[in-house]
Design a protein around this motif. Structure first.
Motif, PDB file in Angstrom:
ATOM      1  N   ARG B 140      26.062   1.788  -3.621  1.00 17.22           N
ATOM      2  CA  ARG B 140      25.349   2.997  -4.070  1.00 17.22           C
ATOM      3  C   ARG B 140      24.399   2.394  -5.191  1.00 17.22           C
ATOM      4  O   ARG B 140      23.187   3.075  -5.377  1.00 17.22           O
ATOM      5  CB  ARG B 140      26.077   3.977  -4.709  1.00 17.22           C
ATOM      6  CG  ARG B 140      26.775   4.852  -3.479  1.00 17.22           C
ATOM      7  CD  ARG B 140      27.633   5.756  -4.046  1.00 17.22           C
ATOM      8  NE  ARG B 140      28.557   5.264  -4.928  1.00 17.22           N
ATOM      9  CZ  ARG B 140      29.531   5.818  -5.562  1.00 17.22           C
ATOM     10  NH1 ARG B 140      29.866   7.305  -5.426  1.00 17.22           N
ATOM     11  NH2 ARG B 140      30.570   5.443  -6.185  1.00 17.22           N
ATOM     12  N   HIS B 141      24.842   1.266  -6.023  1.00 16.71           N
ATOM     13  CA  HIS B 141      23.989   0.763  -6.945  1.00 16.71           C
ATOM     14  C   HIS B 141      22.703   0.245  -6.443  1.00 16.71           C
ATOM     15  O   HIS B 141      21.560   0.287  -6.694  1.00 16.71           O
ATOM     16  CB  HIS B 141      24.571  -0.264  -7.643  1.00 16.71           C
ATOM     17  CG  HIS B 141      25.579   0.209  -8.765  1.00 16.71           C
ATOM     18  ND1 HIS B 141      25.088   0.659  -9.998  1.00 16.71           N
ATOM     19  CD2 HIS B 141      27.023   0.446  -8.847  1.00 16.71           C
ATOM     20  CE1 HIS B 141      26.144   1.220 -10.622  1.00 16.71           C
ATOM     21  NE2 HIS B 141      27.080   0.911  -9.939  1.00 16.71           N
ATOM     22  N   SER B 144      20.408   2.841  -4.930  1.00 17.79           N
ATOM     23  CA  SER B 144      19.525   3.553  -5.887  1.00 17.79           C
ATOM     24  C   SER B 144      18.308   2.751  -6.522  1.00 17.79           C
ATOM     25  O   SER B 144      17.261   3.316  -6.885  1.00 17.79           O
ATOM     26  CB  SER B 144      20.406   4.140  -6.920  1.00 17.79           C
ATOM     27  OG  SER B 144      20.644   3.213  -8.121  1.00 17.79           O
ATOM     28  N   ARG B 148      14.421   3.451  -6.304  1.00 22.11           N
ATOM     29  CA  ARG B 148      13.509   3.369  -7.508  1.00 22.11           C
ATOM     30  C   ARG B 148      12.276   2.227  -7.062  1.00 22.11           C
ATOM     31  O   ARG B 148      11.318   2.531  -7.523  1.00 22.11           O
ATOM     32  CB  ARG B 148      14.247   2.530  -8.662  1.00 22.11           C
ATOM     33  CG  ARG B 148      14.355   3.626  -9.870  1.00 22.11           C
ATOM     34  CD  ARG B 148      15.407   3.135 -10.804  1.00 22.11           C
ATOM     35  NE  ARG B 148      16.812   3.629 -10.580  1.00 22.11           N
ATOM     36  CZ  ARG B 148      17.872   3.189 -10.933  1.00 22.11           C
ATOM     37  NH1 ARG B 148      17.642   1.840 -11.713  1.00 22.11           N
ATOM     38  NH2 ARG B 148      19.097   3.495 -10.803  1.00 22.11           N
ATOM     39  N   GLU B 151       9.738   4.210  -4.759  1.00 24.93           N
ATOM     40  CA  GLU B 151       9.251   5.087  -5.634  1.00 24.93           C
ATOM     41  C   GLU B 151       7.828   4.410  -6.430  1.00 24.93           C
ATOM     42  O   GLU B 151       6.721   4.865  -6.513  1.00 24.93           O
ATOM     43  CB  GLU B 151       9.822   5.900  -6.725  1.00 24.93           C
ATOM     44  CG  GLU B 151      10.412   7.381  -6.147  1.00 24.93           C
ATOM     45  CD  GLU B 151      10.810   8.026  -7.440  1.00 24.93           C
ATOM     46  OE1 GLU B 151      11.455   7.413  -8.115  1.00 24.93           O
ATOM     47  OE2 GLU B 151      10.445   9.307  -7.349  1.00 24.93           O
ATOM     48  N   MET B 200       9.090  11.876  -2.673  1.00 25.79           N
ATOM     49  CA  MET B 200       9.331  12.816  -3.503  1.00 25.79           C
ATOM     50  C   MET B 200      10.358  14.059  -3.062  1.00 25.79           C
ATOM     51  O   MET B 200      11.042  14.513  -3.782  1.00 25.79           O
ATOM     52  CB  MET B 200       7.976  13.464  -3.810  1.00 25.79           C
ATOM     53  CG  MET B 200       7.211  12.918  -4.536  1.00 25.79           C
ATOM     54  SD  MET B 200       5.277  13.635  -4.571  1.00 25.79           S
ATOM     55  CE  MET B 200       4.394  12.230  -5.301  1.00 25.79           C
ATOM     56  N   ALA B 204      17.414  11.559  -5.277  1.00 26.44           N
ATOM     57  CA  ALA B 204      18.308  10.243  -5.380  1.00 26.44           C
ATOM     58  C   ALA B 204      19.929  10.886  -5.641  1.00 26.44           C
ATOM     59  O   ALA B 204      20.708   9.787  -5.624  1.00 26.44           O
ATOM     60  CB  ALA B 204      17.752   9.517  -6.369  1.00 26.44           C
ATOM     61  N   ARG B 205      20.057  11.835  -6.231  1.00 24.37           N
ATOM     62  CA  ARG B 205      21.176  12.132  -6.655  1.00 24.37           C
ATOM     63  C   ARG B 205      22.283  12.233  -5.516  1.00 24.37           C
ATOM     64  O   ARG B 205      23.473  12.164  -5.774  1.00 24.37           O
ATOM     65  CB  ARG B 205      21.399  13.786  -7.510  1.00 24.37           C
ATOM     66  CG  ARG B 205      20.851  13.287  -8.943  1.00 24.37           C
ATOM     67  CD  ARG B 205      20.348  14.715  -9.403  1.00 24.37           C
ATOM     68  NE  ARG B 205      19.259  15.658  -8.698  1.00 24.37           N
ATOM     69  CZ  ARG B 205      19.050  16.867  -8.988  1.00 24.37           C
ATOM     70  NH1 ARG B 205      19.355  17.304 -10.107  1.00 24.37           N
ATOM     71  NH2 ARG B 205      18.187  17.362  -8.144  1.00 24.37           N
TER      72      ARG B 205
END
Ligand SMILES: [Zn+2]
Ligand SMILES: [Zn+2]
Lengths: 208, 215
Positions: B140-141, B144, B148, B151, B200, B204-205
């Motif tokens: 998960r790290h 995520s 980032r 984006e 968008m 991400a949660r």
């Protein structure tokens, strides 16, 4: 402060990227609070005061006007000179029946940055006079929505690539707007380092 | 760069605590008992636990982007008309031109922005949407961090569109050549916009919502 219930939710912050709750703590200048679970930025103190940001936004708008009004680069071949401003370049795309490309370039390099800067100027002007601008929430929302679509820094790199490509064909003369776009890239980088969410804190200080 | 001292208390998520975080202003508020639409008390934005139909929307934008990616790379983005005839350049042949004409550094920059970034973005978002759908709890790290990155770099793909726009505006000399934007430019611009919309729409949660015990 508006009513948010007795549990003191303003003392907490939820991570934007993983939703983990954290207790808000005051930060030193230039310090950042990161999420303990996923490492995303939770919050940071505002990098500028309202006065500083106002001056920065006003300066950016002036440089923006120069960048739009003057030629970016000129070409010289056998005594003939051509140059183009950004609005002329956009108009030429439209003229060549490439409306999608024309609208895309217009929106990302001219319209959206202009709207964002104007919206910030409007909000800050009222905040500096100790009041909330009419339509405050909507205008802050517009700033947040427009931000990802402003691409002046990408355009600046595009200008450099185009200059190199053109220099193989003809003599390239840098124009006033080339320097203006360069300056604008740095000014806007400073402006976007200010998270629009800080405007809410400024607004709460401004309210009686 | 450190986490705020005292912020490390394992408090769980806002959703689990019965709170709603405002995406616009960051304010937390208590979720009302009923399922009625709820607005932020501070800014009036609509409050939701997660972005609605996040994965489905991400897929929809991604599929549209992948379809347009084909004409964006096959059709010419730039057409040069000169005394020697008409030359049609695709994204890739434009990169090749920069490479062979003595600007390999810029060729690399344009290659990364126009070819690597869109592919990386579509691949990464597809992977993220797929792992979230499967309820994956691993890496998960990394995932995520990948989000980032996606984006942050997304809008740099617009580079070639700006290059073409400037070339078309300047090269309009009968003695030399005339350049026009080609039909591939519109498709390519649409790909960039669609991949940005896909990023968008992705929440991400969701990456962190499954398998809490793996923390
Ligand atoms: Zn987090
Ligand atoms: Zn809010």
């Amino acid at each position: 402060m508006p009513a948010i219930g007795p549990i003191g939710t303003s003392a907490l912050v939820a991570c934007h990227e993983c939703d983990t709750l954290h207790r808000r703590v005051p930060l030193r200048r230039h310090a950042l609070a990161r999420c303990t679970r996923c490492g995303a930025l939770l919050y940071s103190p505002p990098p500028f005061s309202a006065q500083q940001l106002f001056a920065l936004v006003l300066g950016s708008l002036l440089v923006f006007m120069i960048a739009m009004a003057f030629p970016i680069v000129g070409l010289e071949v056998q005594g003939t000179r051509v140059s183009s401003t950004l609005p002329e370049a956009i108009w030429r795309l439209w003229d060549q029946e490439r409306p999608v490309v024309a609208v895309l370039v217009f929106a990302t390099t001219a319209l959206f940055p202009l709207l964002e800067l104007s919206a910030l100027l409007y909000l800050l002007w009222h905040l500096l006079h100790g009041r909330c601008a009419p339509g405050f929430a909507r205008v802050v929302g517009a700033v947040q929505a427009l931000r990802p679509w402003g691409m002046i820094e990408v355009f600046m790199l595009g200008v450099l690539v185009a200059v190199v490509k053109l220099s193989h064909m003809a003599h390239v003369i840098p124009g006033v707007a080339l320097w203006a776009f360069g300056a604008l890239t740095f000014l806007l980088a400073a402006v976007v380092s200010f998270d629009p969410r800080h405007l809410w804190e400024l607004a709460e200080d401004a309210r009686p | 760069m450190n986490a705020a001292p005292g912020a490390a208390g394992a408090m769980g998520t806002s959703a689990a605590a019965g709170l709603l975080a405002c995406r616009a202003c960051g304010q937390l508020s208590r979720r009302p008992a009923a399922d009625a639409p709820c607005r932020c008390p501070r800014c009036g934005a609509r409050l939701r636990t997660r972005k609605p139909q996040s994965v489905a929307r991400t897929w929809a934008y991604l599929v549209a982007a992948a379809i347009l990616y084909v004409p964006a790379n096959i059709l010419p983005v730039m057409e040069t008309r000169s005394l020697f005839g008409t030359q049609k350049d695709t994204i890739l042949s434009g990169v090749a031109y920069l490479w062979t004409s003595g600007s390999p550094e810029l060729a690399v920059v344009v290659f990364v922005a126009s070819i690597v970034v869109p592919l990386l973005k579509m691949g990464a978002l597809g992977y993220l949407a797929w792992t979230v759908q499967r309820g994956a709890a691993r890496r998960r790290h990394e995932r995520s961090r990948l989000f980032r990155l996606v984006e942050a770099v997304g809008h740099w793909s617009m580079l070639d569109i700006f290059v073409v726009a400037l070339m078309a505006a300047l090269v309009r000399l009968r003695v030399l050549a005339e350049i026009e934007a080609g039909p591939g430019a519109a498709a390519f611009g649409a790909v960039v916009v669609l991949t940005m919309l896909a990023a968008m729409s992705f929440d991400a949660r969701l990456i962190w919502d499954h398998g809490r015990h793996h923390d």
